[in-house]
Design an enzyme around this catalytic site. Sequence first.
Site, mmCIF file in Angstrom:
data_model
loop_
_atom_site.group_PDB
_atom_site.id
_atom_site.type_symbol
_atom_site.label_atom_id
_atom_site.label_comp_id
_atom_site.label_asym_id
_atom_site.label_seq_id
_atom_site.Cartn_x
_atom_site.Cartn_y
_atom_site.Cartn_z
ATOM 1 N N ASN A 209 0.858 -1.188 0.000
ATOM 2 C CA ASN A 209 0.000 0.000 0.000
ATOM 3 C C ASN A 209 0.887 1.228 0.000
ATOM 4 O O ASN A 209 1.343 1.701 1.052
ATOM 5 C CB ASN A 209 -0.906 -0.009 1.229
ATOM 6 C CG ASN A 209 -1.941 -1.105 1.134
ATOM 7 O OD1 ASN A 209 -2.910 -0.992 0.392
ATOM 8 N ND2 ASN A 209 -1.694 -2.203 1.845
ATOM 9 N N GLU A 210 1.133 1.729 -1.190
ATOM 10 C CA GLU A 210 2.056 2.859 -1.351
ATOM 11 C C GLU A 210 1.344 4.168 -0.997
ATOM 12 O O GLU A 210 0.114 4.190 -0.851
ATOM 13 C CB GLU A 210 2.555 2.902 -2.801
ATOM 14 C CG GLU A 210 3.348 1.679 -3.225
ATOM 15 C CD GLU A 210 4.759 1.604 -2.609
ATOM 16 O OE1 GLU A 210 5.027 2.322 -1.616
ATOM 17 O OE2 GLU A 210 5.582 0.821 -3.110
ATOM 18 N N PRO A 211 2.124 5.275 -0.844
ATOM 19 C CA PRO A 211 1.515 6.571 -0.543
ATOM 20 C C PRO A 211 0.327 6.854 -1.466
ATOM 21 O O PRO A 211 0.393 6.594 -2.665
ATOM 22 C CB PRO A 211 2.663 7.561 -0.784
ATOM 23 C CG PRO A 211 3.877 6.761 -0.424
ATOM 24 C CD PRO A 211 3.592 5.357 -0.890
#
Length: 678
Positions: A209-211
Amino acid sequence: MFISVVLNKFVSILRTNKSSIPNFKNTNLNHKLNTMQHKDSNSSLITYKEPGQFEETRFEKIHNVIVNSSEIGSKAVAREIADLILKKQEKNKKCILGLATGSSPIKVYAELIRLHKEEGLSFHNVITFNLDEYYPMEKENVESYHYFMHDHLFKHIDIDPKNIHIPDGMVAPENLDQFCIEYDAAILAAGGLDFQLLGIGRTGHIGFNEPGSHANSGTRSITLAHITRVDAASSFLGINNVPRRAITMGIGTIKKAKRIVLLAWGENKASVVQETIEGEISSQVPATYLQEHSNTTFILDNEAASQLTRIKTPWLVSSCVWTEVLKSSAIVWLCERVNKPVLKLNDKDYNDFGMSGLLAEEGVAYDLNIKMFNKLQRTITGWPGGKPNADDSNRPERALPAKKRVLIFSPHPDDDVISMGGTFDRLVEQGHEVYVAYQTSGNIAVSDEEASRYAEVAVSIFPEANPDLKGVVQALQTKKIDRQTELLIRKIKGQIRRKESLGATRFFGLPDEQVHFLDMPFYETGTVKKNSLAEQDITIITDLITAIKPHQIYAAGDLADPHGTHKVCLDAIFAAIERLKIESFMKYCWVWLYRGAWHEWEPQEIEMAVPMSEDQVLRKRKAIFYHQSQKDNVMFQGEDSREFWVRVEERTKKTADKYNALGLAEYTAIEAFKRYYF
Ligand code: F6R
C-alpha cells in the site's frame, strides 16, 4: 518442555491486548537507553508505556517495543505466534495468520521452523494469507513472494498446502479485480485474520500500500513507488528488472486483523518509523493508519528506533541523567537548532530547549561551551597514526610506536578508498606499515558486459590460449550459461575487481604483498542472497589479525543495513577480536570504525576527524577512479544515482561544514572515525 520459562516471559511482554498490558519491569526486553537513564531508576527498566500516556511517550501514537537485536525481537514475535497457534489448537480452532515477506520477518520464520522441528509446534490448524505478490510474477521465479514463502517457511513445516494463500502473480488482467475481491472474501470466510505480521517500506508502505492508499482500501493491484523499486533492485539485479506493479492486501483488509505486529530493523527504517509513530495520520505515509488500530505493536531494534523523540532528543520529553554522550548529542543538536557555534550558546538557548537540568548541573553556559568546544577540537588530527614526538594526551591516537602496523579491512574491494581514502593515503605517506584486506570478492557487482569485454580482449590476443574463455564470451552473448561457465564468469569478475583495487593501492604506494584478498566464503553464492557468517569466515579474519599483529585496525562500521554484506563483514571482525582479545598484542591494538559508503558519523559521535586538503581530495578521487567497473550505471546503485566519488566528496565536505558551523576551523573535507572499545 515446549515452552521454556524464559520464552514465556518474552511472550508476555509482547502480548498487548490493551486490557492486559503486562508490567514490563525486569524483563529481558529492557530498552537500553544507551545514553540516558531516567530519574526514577525503576522506570528505566520499562520497555513500554502506553503511547501518549507518559512523558517519554507523549509524542507517540503507536505502542512500540525496542529490543537490542533483531534476533531477540524475532524470537519474541515467533513465540507470540506459536502461543496463538497453541491456544487455538486447545480450542480446536483454526489460526488465521497474515504473513509478510522481505528481509524483516526472515528470523521470525527461522524461529517458527525451529519451534516446529525442535519443540514439536504443529501448523496443522494454521491458515495463512500473504500480504502481496509482484505482478506479473511467476510462482517459480526466485524473486516471487510465492518462492520466498516456501523457501523461508512453508516447505519446512507441516502446514496443509490447501491452507496457504498468496496472491497469484499470474492471474489474467481481466480477472484481476475479481481475484482481489475473492481474496478478501476468503479471509473473511476463514474468520478474519487473528494475527497480521508486517514490515514497513521506506515509503511508509505496509503490504504494498504505497503513498496515496485509502484507509478503507481492499485487496487490489497497485503501481509500486520508485523508492520501493530501488530497494528491490539489488535482488532483481538492477531496477529495470523490478516489476512495476503488485497485488496487495488493502489497508482496510490489514486493519481488520485482531492483532498486528510490525517489525522494523536497521537505521534505514528510522525516519519512516518516527513519522509513522509520531506523525499525523496521512495517506502519504500509509503505515500511519495503524495509529487507529487498537492492538498494534511495533518491534524495533535500537537503530530503527533511533529517530523517535524519546531516543534522539530525550531532553525534550523528560528529565534525564546527563552522561557525557548525551551532553555532546544535546549540545550539537542545540547548535544546529539555534544556528550558532558552540561558544556562542547562552543560558537562554539551553533553557529554551529542555536543557535547564544540564545547565544546573554544569554551572553556566560559558563553562559548558568551553568543555564541548575542546572536546570537538581534540578529535581533529592530521596524524591518524599518531603524531610522533608530540604530547598525545589530548590527541585521538597515541604517539608511540611512531611507526605503526595498520590493518585496513574493506568489505568490498573499493570501500577503503571510498570511505577513508584520504586517511589511507596519509597513513602510507606518514611511514606506517599499512596492510589492506578486501574481505569479499565483490564479484556480483560487475556486469556481464564488463566480464565479456575482458574475456573478449583475452581471446582476441591469445585465440588458442584458453578455450573456456571463448565459451564465456559465447555464453554471455547467448545467455546460455552452464554451471562451469558461470563459475568462470564469477572468477573473471572477481579478478577485475582485484586488479582495480591493486590500481588504487599502488597509486597510494602500497607494495602488493601488503594487499590481501580474503574472498570470505559467506559471500560466494553468486547471488545477492548471501550465506550466514560461518566459522571459516571468522577464522580467515582471526588468522590475518594474528599474522599482522596490528596497532591499528580500521573497519567499516556501516550499520544502516542489518542484513547487508558490511554488517556481516563487521560481525566477522568483532567475532575475531572477541577471540583474540586475550592475546598480548591485542592490548596495543586500537580499532577505528569508518562508516562505509552510505552514511557518516555525526559530530557528537566522532572520536577522530582527519581533515583533507584540496589536493588530498583529488588524490582520493583518483584512487576511486581505479574502480572502473563501479563507475556509471553500477549494478548496486542504491537510492542515490550519483557516482561514488561525487557522493563521498559531498559527504566529507558536509562533515567539514558541520565542524565549521560548530565554530571549529574551516576545512575542505573531513573523514570521520569512531573507536570500538573491546
Ligand atoms: C512484504 C511487504 C512489504 C515489506 C516492506 C519491508 O510482503 O508487504 O511491505 O514488508 O517492503 O521490506 P523489508 O522487510 O525487506 O525491509
